[in-house]
Structures are given as structure tokens and as C-alpha cells.
Design a protein around this motif. Structure first.
Motif, PDB file in Angstrom:
ATOM      1  N   HIS A  25       0.860  -1.323   0.098  1.00  0.00           N
ATOM      2  CA  HIS A  25      -0.001   0.009  -0.102  1.00  0.00           C
ATOM      3  C   HIS A  25       0.853   1.376  -0.010  1.00  0.00           C
ATOM      4  O   HIS A  25       2.171   1.186   0.501  1.00  0.00           O
ATOM      5  CB  HIS A  25      -0.847  -0.020   1.227  1.00  0.00           C
ATOM      6  CG  HIS A  25      -1.698  -1.152   1.350  1.00  0.00           C
ATOM      7  ND1 HIS A  25      -2.682  -1.365   0.690  1.00  0.00           N
ATOM      8  CD2 HIS A  25      -1.585  -2.311   2.163  1.00  0.00           C
ATOM      9  CE1 HIS A  25      -3.347  -2.509   1.104  1.00  0.00           C
ATOM     10  NE2 HIS A  25      -2.733  -3.067   1.819  1.00  0.00           N
ATOM     11  N   ASN A  46      -7.253  -3.694  -7.537  1.00  0.00           N
ATOM     12  CA  ASN A  46      -6.414  -4.749  -6.905  1.00  0.00           C
ATOM     13  C   ASN A  46      -6.724  -4.772  -5.332  1.00  0.00           C
ATOM     14  O   ASN A  46      -5.888  -5.419  -4.538  1.00  0.00           O
ATOM     15  CB  ASN A  46      -4.991  -4.601  -7.064  1.00  0.00           C
ATOM     16  CG  ASN A  46      -4.818  -5.193  -8.333  1.00  0.00           C
ATOM     17  OD1 ASN A  46      -4.520  -6.382  -8.753  1.00  0.00           O
ATOM     18  ND2 ASN A  46      -4.512  -4.269  -9.478  1.00  0.00           N
ATOM     19  N   GLY A  47      -7.608  -3.952  -4.880  1.00  0.00           N
ATOM     20  CA  GLY A  47      -7.917  -3.788  -3.359  1.00  0.00           C
ATOM     21  C   GLY A  47      -6.807  -3.306  -2.471  1.00  0.00           C
ATOM     22  O   GLY A  47      -6.681  -3.538  -1.375  1.00  0.00           O
ATOM     23  N   LEU A  48      -5.978  -2.330  -3.127  1.00  0.00           N
ATOM     24  CA  LEU A  48      -4.844  -1.749  -2.292  1.00  0.00           C
ATOM     25  C   LEU A  48      -5.264  -0.114  -2.028  1.00  0.00           C
ATOM     26  O   LEU A  48      -6.135   0.435  -2.754  1.00  0.00           O
ATOM     27  CB  LEU A  48      -3.577  -1.793  -3.261  1.00  0.00           C
ATOM     28  CG  LEU A  48      -3.035  -3.106  -3.282  1.00  0.00           C
ATOM     29  CD1 LEU A  48      -2.000  -3.286  -4.560  1.00  0.00           C
ATOM     30  CD2 LEU A  48      -2.502  -3.850  -2.047  1.00  0.00           C
ATOM     31  N   LEU A  49      -4.481   0.429  -1.180  1.00  0.00           N
ATOM     32  CA  LEU A  49      -4.640   1.797  -0.795  1.00  0.00           C
ATOM     33  C   LEU A  49      -3.630   2.854  -1.472  1.00  0.00           C
ATOM     34  O   LEU A  49      -2.309   2.282  -1.462  1.00  0.00           O
ATOM     35  CB  LEU A  49      -4.522   1.734   0.719  1.00  0.00           C
ATOM     36  CG  LEU A  49      -5.305   2.743   1.717  1.00  0.00           C
ATOM     37  CD1 LEU A  49      -6.532   2.730   1.279  1.00  0.00           C
ATOM     38  CD2 LEU A  49      -4.994   2.261   3.156  1.00  0.00           C
ATOM     39  N   THR A  93     -12.911   3.939  -1.761  1.00  0.00           N
ATOM     40  CA  THR A  93     -12.287   2.766  -1.195  1.00  0.00           C
ATOM     41  C   THR A  93     -12.223   2.846   0.212  1.00  0.00           C
ATOM     42  O   THR A  93     -12.639   1.925   1.184  1.00  0.00           O
ATOM     43  CB  THR A  93     -10.762   2.577  -1.902  1.00  0.00           C
ATOM     44  OG1 THR A  93     -11.099   2.104  -3.165  1.00  0.00           O
ATOM     45  CG2 THR A  93     -10.103   1.443  -1.181  1.00  0.00           C
ATOM     46  N   ARG A 142     -15.619   2.512   1.966  1.00  0.00           N
ATOM     47  CA  ARG A 142     -16.307   1.349   1.955  1.00  0.00           C
ATOM     48  C   ARG A 142     -15.258   0.279   3.094  1.00  0.00           C
ATOM     49  O   ARG A 142     -15.952  -0.604   3.809  1.00  0.00           O
ATOM     50  CB  ARG A 142     -16.006   0.683   0.755  1.00  0.00           C
ATOM     51  CG  ARG A 142     -17.038   0.994  -0.296  1.00  0.00           C
ATOM     52  CD  ARG A 142     -16.955   0.346  -1.688  1.00  0.00           C
ATOM     53  NE  ARG A 142     -17.929   0.857  -2.565  1.00  0.00           N
ATOM     54  CZ  ARG A 142     -17.656   1.468  -3.762  1.00  0.00           C
ATOM     55  NH1 ARG A 142     -16.530   1.326  -4.416  1.00  0.00           N
ATOM     56  NH2 ARG A 142     -18.854   1.742  -4.629  1.00  0.00           N
ATOM     57  N   VAL A 143     -13.815   0.760   3.100  1.00  0.00           N
ATOM     58  CA  VAL A 143     -13.173  -0.243   3.946  1.00  0.00           C
ATOM     59  C   VAL A 143     -13.484   0.063   5.650  1.00  0.00           C
ATOM     60  O   VAL A 143     -13.726  -0.548   6.528  1.00  0.00           O
ATOM     61  CB  VAL A 143     -11.690  -0.289   3.700  1.00  0.00           C
ATOM     62  CG1 VAL A 143     -11.138   0.993   4.129  1.00  0.00           C
ATOM     63  CG2 VAL A 143     -11.035  -1.321   4.089  1.00  0.00           C
TER      64      VAL A 143
END
Lengths: 544, 56
Positions: free
Chosen positions: A144, A167-170, A243, A246-247
Motif C-alpha cells: 500500500h 487490486n484492493g490496495l490503498l 475505497t 467502504r473499508v
């Protein structure tokens, strides 16, 4: 013995501004030296040399790519000796890194990942044009990012964030000064307690201000995620705002979500708020600075609040978490409009009739922006180097005009210099200059504490404050200074100590930026502000 | 989302690339950190042009 001023230009030599700041401090301790400055010869730095009386005719020929050494010493010989010594010091640090006492230093991303294969976050502060390549390499390896660098091209930011989103990263930042992850300060952030409030901020000092105010009323931050101001622009499409929201909705430790941003692109903001309406069931406080443009459906208004100011965001958050105790707890950080008027009156009765203008000298861009919004309502137009409308742009950012608020962290003040949160020199000179103007009624300043910031920002400003007050006093007037210290008692600088240093010099301190700004407007206007307007501004920016 | 939630529930292990001041601040908070003394690739077209200009 007559003091001597000597200077030398080191043609084409480059050193990092932080290192030059350190070197200048060391040079001042050389025996016989009265003052010294080692700087890249940018416009603002040459202006600083001029104001310090160190700009010799030879140095005036330097170009921005040159490094200049300027020394004032007890006599000619001492000045020559000092310059020779400084040249030696410059040579000793050929790469300008000052890494000799650092452990864990490597020279490539590959080596870093070999050394730390389970690295989960990278803090990037390299020139913006290189960020995409470095960032992409790290994202591909599942790391991240928090990108501190500014001047990252918007298309590069969009590309990095699209990859991260898919890719679900920050990707925090670019141009993000602040994040708080797992209770740790990343870049410029305060030592706040951990707790139930998750913050997503497209405004760095906004995150600091809200997390600090929450800390002061006993609420902690679960995560503070700085996404950078460009995230809410159309090209980036709010990818990291979405993102992060949501997280935090999924994060068990987060009970309330706070979102902080300037108004942003209308479509992007609408998309973010629609996502909140449909996907978030936790209390949600959106601080969309200065705008009432966005509306929430009536049935959701108990859960989703939109406020205009940072202090108001903290007030609403406290109400959401502790509805019963909030009124009592807010007293720690709040003064009522009547109290502000009373304070203002006790100050403005000391002013001369000519003293009518506010001069706000900010190190925090988001706090400056908030001041413009409040001043617009209470004083009318305020001039600035980053104004709300073009007709209030200062012709010369180095000279104030009528009511003025300045962001000293803007590029024109930081070319070849560290940010004013690290190096207070430019603001010190500006304050002294403001004191020479007999029409100035009140100066407002922010003092940002926390990791990354100057070790003693209040202490560093005491000498300019004394000088400024003495100039005004010699002219038969008082220079009123209001300050907001944004920090906590656990910050390395300690909030109480910093506030006390300022109070001992006659500076008035306020628990939030909006309270200091409202009070300064009341002082400059001698309290002649429409009471209904005052109540409205107070409600919107402080939260009543 | 899982990767980010995992970050929130893990010990931070940070690669600092750029300003050393951040390395020191992270260390001060007892975070595991490694510093990359990053430099841009040393020779660029502009550098070559400058070098040629000095020679001629």
C-alpha cells in the motif's frame, strides 16, 4: 571592530532544503559568526537574505540553480574563516543525505523488499515526476502507498489509483501531508488516541484539525486516511474516497465515519454521497468545506450529516458517538458566540481607529481555506495568494493588502525552502513586516504540532513576535495576535507548553481555527457584525 | 478490501522512500521501517546536453 558581511556563490551546486536549514543552524554556531544563511538562490530565499541584511551585490547575481553562502561575522577575517569552514561542511555531505547515523538504509526498492519482504506500506516523498514508476512497482508487489510528494501529474495519480482500486490496495495522496494508520502518524500527523472514529480526508491539515479536536474531547481515531485533494476531481473520480469509505464501513473498530473535502467535482461528490447512502450504515459526517450544495434525503438525515467547517465536523461526530454527554464534553473545545464577542470587545477597545485589517498567516492550507470562507461571510472579500475568487488574488503574495489571508505553504513560498511547518523563517519575517503597517488590527497564526513538524514552532516564533510587538508599540499601537495551536498533549512538542509560550508573550490562543478566525473578524469589525449572520457562521463552522 | 483490512490489523512495516525526516519520525514511534536512499537515474538527456555544452 566592524561587522563584515561576506558571500559566495557555489555555481550549480544543489543541496536539499532541509539539509541546508540544518547547515545554516550549524554555521551560526561558528565562533565569531553573528548570522549565517546557506540557501538555494530561489526568489523567496533571496528575499529572505535581503531582509536579513545578508544580500551582498555579488550574491545578487546568483541564479535559482546556484547555492549561496552568506555570513555576517564580527570582522572580515572571521567572515572569511567561517565561509571556508562552511565550504568544508558542504563538501562533507556530498550527496546531501545526512545518512551517516541511520540504520536500515538501502539504495533500491528491490533491496528494500529483500530486507523487508513483508513490508505493507511505503511512504513516498520523491519528486512528483518519478512517483508513478516507483509507486507502480510497489503496488504490483502488494504494498500500500502513502504518497507525500506533490506535483504528481493527474493522469499518473489516476493510473496508480485505478490499479489500486482494481487490486484492493490503498493509495493515499499524492500530496497527502497526513495519515494515521493503526494509531501511528504517517508524515505530518498528531499523536492522537486510538478510538472509534474513521476519517477520510482530501485535505491534510483538515485531518489534523479534526483528529486533534476529537482527541481533546476524548474521542480517538481508528484510521485517518489522507487521500489528497485531487482524488475528488473528475479525472481520478474519487476512487480512493470510495475505497476508504467502504473499508471503514467494514472495519470493526470504526463506529463513525468522517469525510473531509473541499467541494470537489460535483459528479464525483454526488457519487461518493450516493455510495454512502446505499452502502454505509454507520453514522457519517461529511465536512464539505463551505458548501451547502449537497443534500441528503430526509429519511437519512439522522445518520448522515453535512457540515461546512472542521470544528463543526468534530462537534457532530461527538454528538453521533455520545449524544447525551456531548454538550458537556464540547465545552473543552468551544466558546459561545457571546464569549467570543466579549473577548473581541476586551481586545478591540485597545486599538487605534486606523487599525482595521486582519492579516492571517497560515502554514496549513486547509485552515487558510476555512478562514477565507468565514471571513467572506463576516468581513466580505479577503485578499489571498489562494483566494476564493480571482478578483481577490494578491498582486504580490509577499505584500498584504487590506484584509489578507496567506497560505505560506504555497509554492511561491516553498521553492528551495522547507515547508513553513518545518521552517518558520518566512513567517517570522512576514509577521515583522505586518507589524509595520499601522492599519493592521489583528494577526492570526496557526501552529501545527505533531510528527514531521518543527520541534518547537511556538518557541521559534517568539523572537519575531517580540520584534513585531515592539515595532507596533514604538508607533503607539498594540499588535494583537491570535493563535490556534493544533496539537495534543502527547505530541512531541506538547500542546500545553506550546500554548503557554505564546500566552506568555501576550498571544491569545484558541482551541480551533474557526474560533480564532471568527474572533479576529469581530476584532477587526469592532463587533459590528450582524448577529444573525454571526449565529449562522458559528452554527456552520463551529456547530452549536 | 481484505488487503486493506489486513493492513489495519497488522503491525506496520514501512519502506520510506525520499525524505529522511520521515524515517526518523517513524523510528521515533517504534515502527519497523527501512529507508531507501532514492536517487533519480543519474544521466538524463538534459545532463548530457549540459555536459556537451561545457565541452564546446
Amino acid at each position: 571592530m566592524t561587522p563584515a558581511i561576506k558571500g559566495v556563490i557555489k555555481k550549480g551546486l544543489y543541496r536539499d532544503s532541509l539539509q541546508l536549514m540544518k547547515l545554516s543552524e550549524e554555521a551560526k554556531n561558528i565562533p565569531g559568526v553573528l548570522n549565517a544563511a546557506i540557501l538555494m538562490a530561489t526568489e523567496i530565499n533571496m528575499e529572505i537574505l535581503r531582509q536579513q541584511g545578508l544580500l551582498t551585490p555579488e550574491l545578487d547575481k546568483a541564479s535559482p540553480d546556484d547555492l549561496v553562502v552568506a555570513v555576517k561575522a564580527e570582522d572580515e577575517e572571521k567572515a572569511e574563516e567561517a565561509i571556508a569552514k562552511i565550504e568544508e561542511m558542504l563538501l562533507k555531505t556530498p550527496t546531501g543525505t545526512g545518512l551517516e547515523d541511520m540504520e536500515d538504509v538501502v539504495y533500491s526498492i528491490d533491496s528494500a523488499l529483500q530486507y523487508m519482504p513483508d513490508a505493507n506500506l511505503a511512504l513516498i516523498s520523491i519528486p512528483g515526476e518519478y512517483v508513478k514508476d516507483v509507486g507502480m512497482e510497489l503496488l504490483r508487489r502488494g504494498v500500500h502507498l502513502h504518497i507525500f510528494s506533490d506535483h504528481v501529474p493527474l493522469e499518473d495519480e489516476a493510473e496508480l489509483k485505478r490499479f489500486a482500486y482494481e487490486n484492493g490496495l490503498l493509495v493515499l495522496g499524492p500530496a497527502a501531508g497526513t495519515s494515521i494508520i493503526n494509531g501511528k502518524a504517517i508524515a505530518f500527523a498528531n499523536a492522537v488516541k486510538r478510538g472509534e472514529v474513521g476519517i477520510v480526508a482530501a485535505a491534510g491539515t483538515g485531518l489534523q484539525e479534526v483528529s486533534v479536536l476529537l482527541d481533546r474531547v476524548g474521542l480517538g481515531t481508528s484510521q485517518g486516511l489522507g487521500i489528497g485533494g485531487n482524488d475528488v476531481k473528475e479525472k481520478v473520480g474519487g476512487l480512493m474516497a470510495l475505497t476508504c469509505i467502504r473499508v471503514l464501513q467494514q472495519d470493526e473498530n470504526t463506529k463513525v465515519i468522517v469525510f473531509i473535502s473541499k467541494p470537489g467535482d460535483r459528479r464525483v461528490m454526488t457519487k461518493i454521497l450516493k455510495t454512502v447512502e446505499h452502502e454505509v450504515d454507520k453514522p457519517f459526517i461529511a465536512c464539505i468545506q463551505g458548501t451547502a450544495r449537497y443534500k441528503i434525503p430526509p429519511k437519512l438525515r439522522r445518520r448522515i450529516k453535512i457540515v461546512k467547517g472542521l470544528h463543526a465536523a468534530a462537534s457532530e461526530t461527538l454528538r453521533a458517538v455520545k449524544p447525551k454527554e456531548s454538550k458537556q464534553m464540547l465545552k473543552n473545545i468551544t466558546k459561545t458566540p457571546a464569549e467570543l464577542l466579549k473577548t473581541a470587545r476586551s481586545i478591540y477597545i485597545k486599538l487605534t481607529p486606523r487599525q482595521k485589517y486582519v492579516r492571517a498567516l497560515y502554514t496549513g492550507g486547509t485552515l487558510m481555506y476555512e478562514s477565507l470562507l468565514i471571513y467572506k461571510q463576516l468581513l466580505g472579500g479577503v485578499y489571498s495568494n489562494a483566494p476564493l475568487d480571482e478578483k481577490h488574488r494578491l498582486q504580490d503574495p509577499h505584500r498584504s493588502y487590506k484584509h489578507t489571508a496567506i497560505d505560506l505553504g504555497a509554492e511561491e513560498f516553498t521553492r528551495g525552502r522547507p515547508h513553513p511547518m518545518i521552517d518558520p523563517t518566512v513567517r517570522g519575517f512576514r509577521l515583522v513586516n505586518e507589524a509595520k503597517d499601522p492599519e493592521v488590527a489583528v494577526v492570526v497564526m496557526d501552529f501545527m504540532l505533531g510528527y514531521g513538524a518543527h520541534k518547537d514552532p511556538a518557541g521559534a516564533m517568539l523572537s519575531p513576535i517580540r520584534e513585531a510587538k515592539a515595532i507596533a508599540s514604538a508607533d503607539g499601537r498594540e499588535l494583537v495576535i491570535l493563535a490556534h495551536v493544533c496539537g495534543t498533549r502527547n505530541d512531541p512538542q506538547n500542546l500545553q507548553e506550546q500554548e503557554n509560550k505564546l500566552r506568555n508573550e501576550g498571544v491569545y490562543t484558541f482551541p480551533s481555527n474557526s474560533l480564532a478566525v471568527i474572533t479576529s473578524a469581530l476584532i477587526a469589525s469592532r463587533g459590528r457584525v450582524n448577529r444573525r449572520k454571526l449565529q449562522q457562521v458559528y452554527r456552520e463552522y463551529v456547530g452549536g | 478490501m481484505e488487503k486493506i483490512l489486513k493492513l489495519f490489523n497488522s503491525e506496520l512495516k514501512i519502506i520510506n522512500i525520499g525524505l529522511e525526516i520521515f524515517y526518523r519520525d517513524l523510528k521515533q514511534q517504534r515502527i519497523k521501517v527501512i529507508h531507501v536512499n532514492w536517487q533519480p537515474s543519474p544521466v538524463t538527456e538534459k545532463d548530457l546536453e549540459d555536459a556537451l555544452r561545457r565541452l564546446t
